[in-house]
Design a protein around this motif. Structure first.
Motif, PDB file in Angstrom:
ATOM      1  N   LYS A  34     -30.897 -12.765 -25.566  1.00 33.51           N
ATOM      2  CA  LYS A  34     -29.542 -12.800 -26.114  1.00 33.51           C
ATOM      3  C   LYS A  34     -28.896 -14.151 -25.836  1.00 33.51           C
ATOM      4  O   LYS A  34     -28.186 -14.704 -26.688  1.00 33.51           O
ATOM      5  CB  LYS A  34     -28.717 -11.677 -25.486  1.00 33.51           C
ATOM      6  CG  LYS A  34     -27.299 -11.569 -26.009  1.00 33.51           C
ATOM      7  CD  LYS A  34     -26.565 -10.399 -25.354  1.00 33.51           C
ATOM      8  CE  LYS A  34     -25.161 -10.243 -25.918  1.00 33.51           C
ATOM      9  NZ  LYS A  34     -24.440  -9.105 -25.276  1.00 33.51           N
ATOM     10  N   GLU A  74     -27.064 -16.903 -28.303  1.00 33.94           N
ATOM     11  CA  GLU A  74     -25.678 -17.329 -28.077  1.00 33.94           C
ATOM     12  C   GLU A  74     -25.576 -18.852 -27.981  1.00 33.94           C
ATOM     13  O   GLU A  74     -24.680 -19.459 -28.583  1.00 33.94           O
ATOM     14  CB  GLU A  74     -25.147 -16.692 -26.793  1.00 33.94           C
ATOM     15  CG  GLU A  74     -24.938 -15.194 -26.895  1.00 33.94           C
ATOM     16  CD  GLU A  74     -24.537 -14.561 -25.585  1.00 33.94           C
ATOM     17  OE1 GLU A  74     -23.934 -13.477 -25.612  1.00 33.94           O
ATOM     18  OE2 GLU A  74     -24.825 -15.140 -24.507  1.00 33.94           O
ATOM     19  N   SER A 104     -23.616 -12.628 -20.398  1.00 31.26           N
ATOM     20  CA  SER A 104     -23.398 -12.950 -21.805  1.00 31.26           C
ATOM     21  C   SER A 104     -22.207 -13.873 -22.003  1.00 31.26           C
ATOM     22  O   SER A 104     -21.198 -13.787 -21.290  1.00 31.26           O
ATOM     23  CB  SER A 104     -23.180 -11.657 -22.607  1.00 31.26           C
ATOM     24  OG  SER A 104     -22.799 -11.946 -23.943  1.00 31.26           O
ATOM     25  N   GLU A 132     -20.283 -13.581 -24.344  1.00 34.08           N
ATOM     26  CA  GLU A 132     -19.212 -12.713 -24.839  1.00 34.08           C
ATOM     27  C   GLU A 132     -18.196 -12.404 -23.741  1.00 34.08           C
ATOM     28  O   GLU A 132     -17.033 -12.078 -24.025  1.00 34.08           O
ATOM     29  CB  GLU A 132     -19.794 -11.416 -25.389  1.00 34.08           C
ATOM     30  CG  GLU A 132     -18.794 -10.526 -26.106  1.00 34.08           C
ATOM     31  CD  GLU A 132     -19.406  -9.255 -26.673  1.00 34.08           C
ATOM     32  OE1 GLU A 132     -18.738  -8.600 -27.487  1.00 34.08           O
ATOM     33  OE2 GLU A 132     -20.556  -8.920 -26.312  1.00 34.08           O
ATOM     34  N   TYR A 133     -18.620 -12.524 -22.502  1.00 33.06           N
ATOM     35  CA  TYR A 133     -17.757 -12.266 -21.343  1.00 33.06           C
ATOM     36  C   TYR A 133     -16.437 -13.021 -21.445  1.00 33.06           C
ATOM     37  O   TYR A 133     -15.381 -12.502 -21.093  1.00 33.06           O
ATOM     38  CB  TYR A 133     -18.514 -12.666 -20.075  1.00 33.06           C
ATOM     39  CG  TYR A 133     -17.673 -12.891 -18.848  1.00 33.06           C
ATOM     40  CD1 TYR A 133     -17.237 -11.828 -18.059  1.00 33.06           C
ATOM     41  CD2 TYR A 133     -17.325 -14.194 -18.452  1.00 33.06           C
ATOM     42  CE1 TYR A 133     -16.476 -12.056 -16.921  1.00 33.06           C
ATOM     43  CE2 TYR A 133     -16.565 -14.422 -17.323  1.00 33.06           C
ATOM     44  CZ  TYR A 133     -16.140 -13.352 -16.556  1.00 33.06           C
ATOM     45  OH  TYR A 133     -15.384 -13.586 -15.440  1.00 33.06           O
ATOM     46  N   CYS A 193     -10.301  -9.633 -25.845  1.00 30.08           N
ATOM     47  CA  CYS A 193     -10.837  -9.684 -27.214  1.00 30.08           C
ATOM     48  C   CYS A 193      -9.843 -10.320 -28.191  1.00 30.08           C
ATOM     49  O   CYS A 193      -9.820  -9.988 -29.376  1.00 30.08           O
ATOM     50  CB  CYS A 193     -11.267  -8.290 -27.682  1.00 30.08           C
ATOM     51  SG  CYS A 193     -12.742  -7.685 -26.818  1.00 30.08           S
ATOM     52  N   LEU A 229     -21.878 -14.127 -34.570  1.00 31.94           N
ATOM     53  CA  LEU A 229     -22.249 -13.291 -33.435  1.00 31.94           C
ATOM     54  C   LEU A 229     -21.679 -11.877 -33.501  1.00 31.94           C
ATOM     55  O   LEU A 229     -22.250 -10.956 -32.903  1.00 31.94           O
ATOM     56  CB  LEU A 229     -21.804 -13.956 -32.130  1.00 31.94           C
ATOM     57  CG  LEU A 229     -22.530 -15.258 -31.766  1.00 31.94           C
ATOM     58  CD1 LEU A 229     -21.882 -15.897 -30.536  1.00 31.94           C
ATOM     59  CD2 LEU A 229     -24.011 -15.004 -31.509  1.00 31.94           C
ATOM     60  N   CYS A 230     -20.584 -11.697 -34.218  1.00 29.02           N
ATOM     61  CA  CYS A 230     -19.890 -10.397 -34.194  1.00 29.02           C
ATOM     62  C   CYS A 230     -20.088  -9.550 -35.448  1.00 29.02           C
ATOM     63  O   CYS A 230     -20.103  -8.322 -35.357  1.00 29.02           O
ATOM     64  CB  CYS A 230     -18.392 -10.608 -33.978  1.00 29.02           C
ATOM     65  SG  CYS A 230     -17.993 -11.427 -32.421  1.00 29.02           S
ATOM     66  N   TRP A 274     -22.978  -9.165 -30.714  1.00 32.85           N
ATOM     67  CA  TRP A 274     -21.855  -8.810 -29.838  1.00 32.85           C
ATOM     68  C   TRP A 274     -21.195  -7.540 -30.371  1.00 32.85           C
ATOM     69  O   TRP A 274     -21.064  -7.363 -31.587  1.00 32.85           O
ATOM     70  CB  TRP A 274     -20.830  -9.936 -29.792  1.00 32.85           C
ATOM     71  CG  TRP A 274     -21.260 -11.137 -29.010  1.00 32.85           C
ATOM     72  CD1 TRP A 274     -22.451 -11.337 -28.381  1.00 32.85           C
ATOM     73  CD2 TRP A 274     -20.481 -12.313 -28.771  1.00 32.85           C
ATOM     74  NE1 TRP A 274     -22.473 -12.567 -27.773  1.00 32.85           N
ATOM     75  CE2 TRP A 274     -21.275 -13.184 -27.989  1.00 32.85           C
ATOM     76  CE3 TRP A 274     -19.199 -12.716 -29.141  1.00 32.85           C
ATOM     77  CZ2 TRP A 274     -20.827 -14.438 -27.575  1.00 32.85           C
ATOM     78  CZ3 TRP A 274     -18.741 -13.962 -28.734  1.00 32.85           C
ATOM     79  CH2 TRP A 274     -19.551 -14.822 -27.954  1.00 32.85           C
ATOM     80  N   HIS A 275     -20.735  -6.700 -29.460  1.00 33.03           N
ATOM     81  CA  HIS A 275     -20.189  -5.409 -29.877  1.00 33.03           C
ATOM     82  C   HIS A 275     -18.777  -5.124 -29.350  1.00 33.03           C
ATOM     83  O   HIS A 275     -18.080  -4.274 -29.904  1.00 33.03           O
ATOM     84  CB  HIS A 275     -21.138  -4.289 -29.457  1.00 33.03           C
ATOM     85  CG  HIS A 275     -22.541  -4.483 -29.952  1.00 33.03           C
ATOM     86  ND1 HIS A 275     -22.866  -4.433 -31.301  1.00 33.03           N
ATOM     87  CD2 HIS A 275     -23.700  -4.772 -29.298  1.00 33.03           C
ATOM     88  CE1 HIS A 275     -24.155  -4.663 -31.452  1.00 33.03           C
ATOM     89  NE2 HIS A 275     -24.684  -4.879 -30.262  1.00 33.03           N
ATOM     90  N   GLU A 276     -18.372  -5.826 -28.288  1.00 30.51           N
ATOM     91  CA  GLU A 276     -17.021  -5.619 -27.750  1.00 30.51           C
ATOM     92  C   GLU A 276     -15.969  -6.311 -28.624  1.00 30.51           C
ATOM     93  O   GLU A 276     -14.898  -5.765 -28.868  1.00 30.51           O
ATOM     94  CB  GLU A 276     -16.943  -6.142 -26.311  1.00 30.51           C
ATOM     95  CG  GLU A 276     -17.811  -5.382 -25.327  1.00 30.51           C
ATOM     96  CD  GLU A 276     -17.339  -3.966 -25.103  1.00 30.51           C
ATOM     97  OE1 GLU A 276     -16.125  -3.720 -25.163  1.00 30.51           O
ATOM     98  OE2 GLU A 276     -18.204  -3.090 -24.890  1.00 30.51           O
TER      99      GLU A 276
END
Length: 259
Positions: A38, A42, A118, A120-121, A128, A177-178, A189-191
């Motif tokens: 992953k 990224e 990640s 995404e953190y 978000c 990514l989303c 990415w899912h969050e």
């Protein structure tokens, strides 16, 4: 809702949101790392989007040079093993982006991956909210580089002189990514969900947006991005950024092929 405009947008999405779109688009490079870690994806998405301006052939060459010639197709290992310390700072990668800029980005990425599994953190910690995420990202990279800011990481924060950057390249990275379209965008990415994204805004998308009545503001800044995204959300509140393909498609048909 303008039903005719929606029909037009949907038809253009269908035409341009295809695998053929990737042939000359930097999204091809993060997709090269599907099936690997992953973090590899990224890093590839971040670096490819960072140089996504100007001539498309030059963008593709710059991505190839970074990810395969310099990083040997192993971007996560390259970052975590400090191999960026060996980059020639004067190495030309893409226009005003040099080896020293790549080293800067690698230092920032290393700092992020030391703290979290990640990338995404950064955005999860920012609630978000993409703008807060960009601000946090910029500060984290500066901290990792002795307090120095990079011109290649846009500042979304408005002040009394400027309305805040549109952050086109960072928003493009988030789209990759989303969004989970199963065709072009990767959706790993899912969050940070697609309804939270902002439309990547370049001069051509802005021009088309004004022609279609989706933008009323004159400047191409953060507020313009918010206006465009808000108006596109009327047609698809769960995924307004998928119309980026349509706006690009109109520009493409009018022979404006730069992103």
């Amino acid at each position: 809702m303008n039903k005719d405009l929606k029909i037009t947008l949907e038809s253009l999405v269908a035409r341009y949101n295809t695998t053929a779109f990737m042939d000359n688009d930097p999204v091809l490079f993060p997709r090269c790392f599907l099936g690997k870690t992953k973090q590899d994806i990224e890093i590839a998405a971040f670096l490819a989007s960072t140089i996504a301006w100007g001539n498309r052939k030059q963008i593709m060459n710059g991505c190839r040079k970074m990810l395969f010639d310099i990083m040997d197709g192993k971007p996560y290992d390259f970052v975590m093993q400090h191999k960026w310390e060996q980059i020639d700072p004067e190495c030309s990668i893409h226009r005003t982006f040099f080896g020293r800029d790549l080293a800067y980005m690698c230092k920032g990425l290393h700092s992020i991956f030391i703290e979290s599994y990640s990338f995404e953190y950064v955005f999860i910690q920012s609630g978000c909210n993409v703008w807060k995420g960009f601000e946090t990202l910029r500060e984290m990279f500066a901290k990792a580089n002795g307090g120095k800011y990079s011109k290649h990481l846009s500042n979304p924060t408005p002040n009394r002189h400027k309305g805040g950057s549109a952050c086109k390249r960072l928003n493009l990275m988030l789209r990759w990514l989303c969004r989970q379209d199963g065709i072009v965008d990767l959706g790993i990415w899912h969050e940070l969900t697609p309804d939270k994204l902002m439309t990547p805004l370049d001069v051509h998308v802005a021009r088309v947006g004004r022609e279609l009545g989706l933008i009323t503001r004159q400047g191409n800044d953060r507020k313009t991005v918010e206006e465009l995204t808000r108006n596109l959300a009327v047609f698809d509140p769960k995924d307004p950024c998928r119309y980026d393909f349509a706006l690009f498609g109109i520009g493409e048909s009018q022979k404006h092929v730069k992103r």
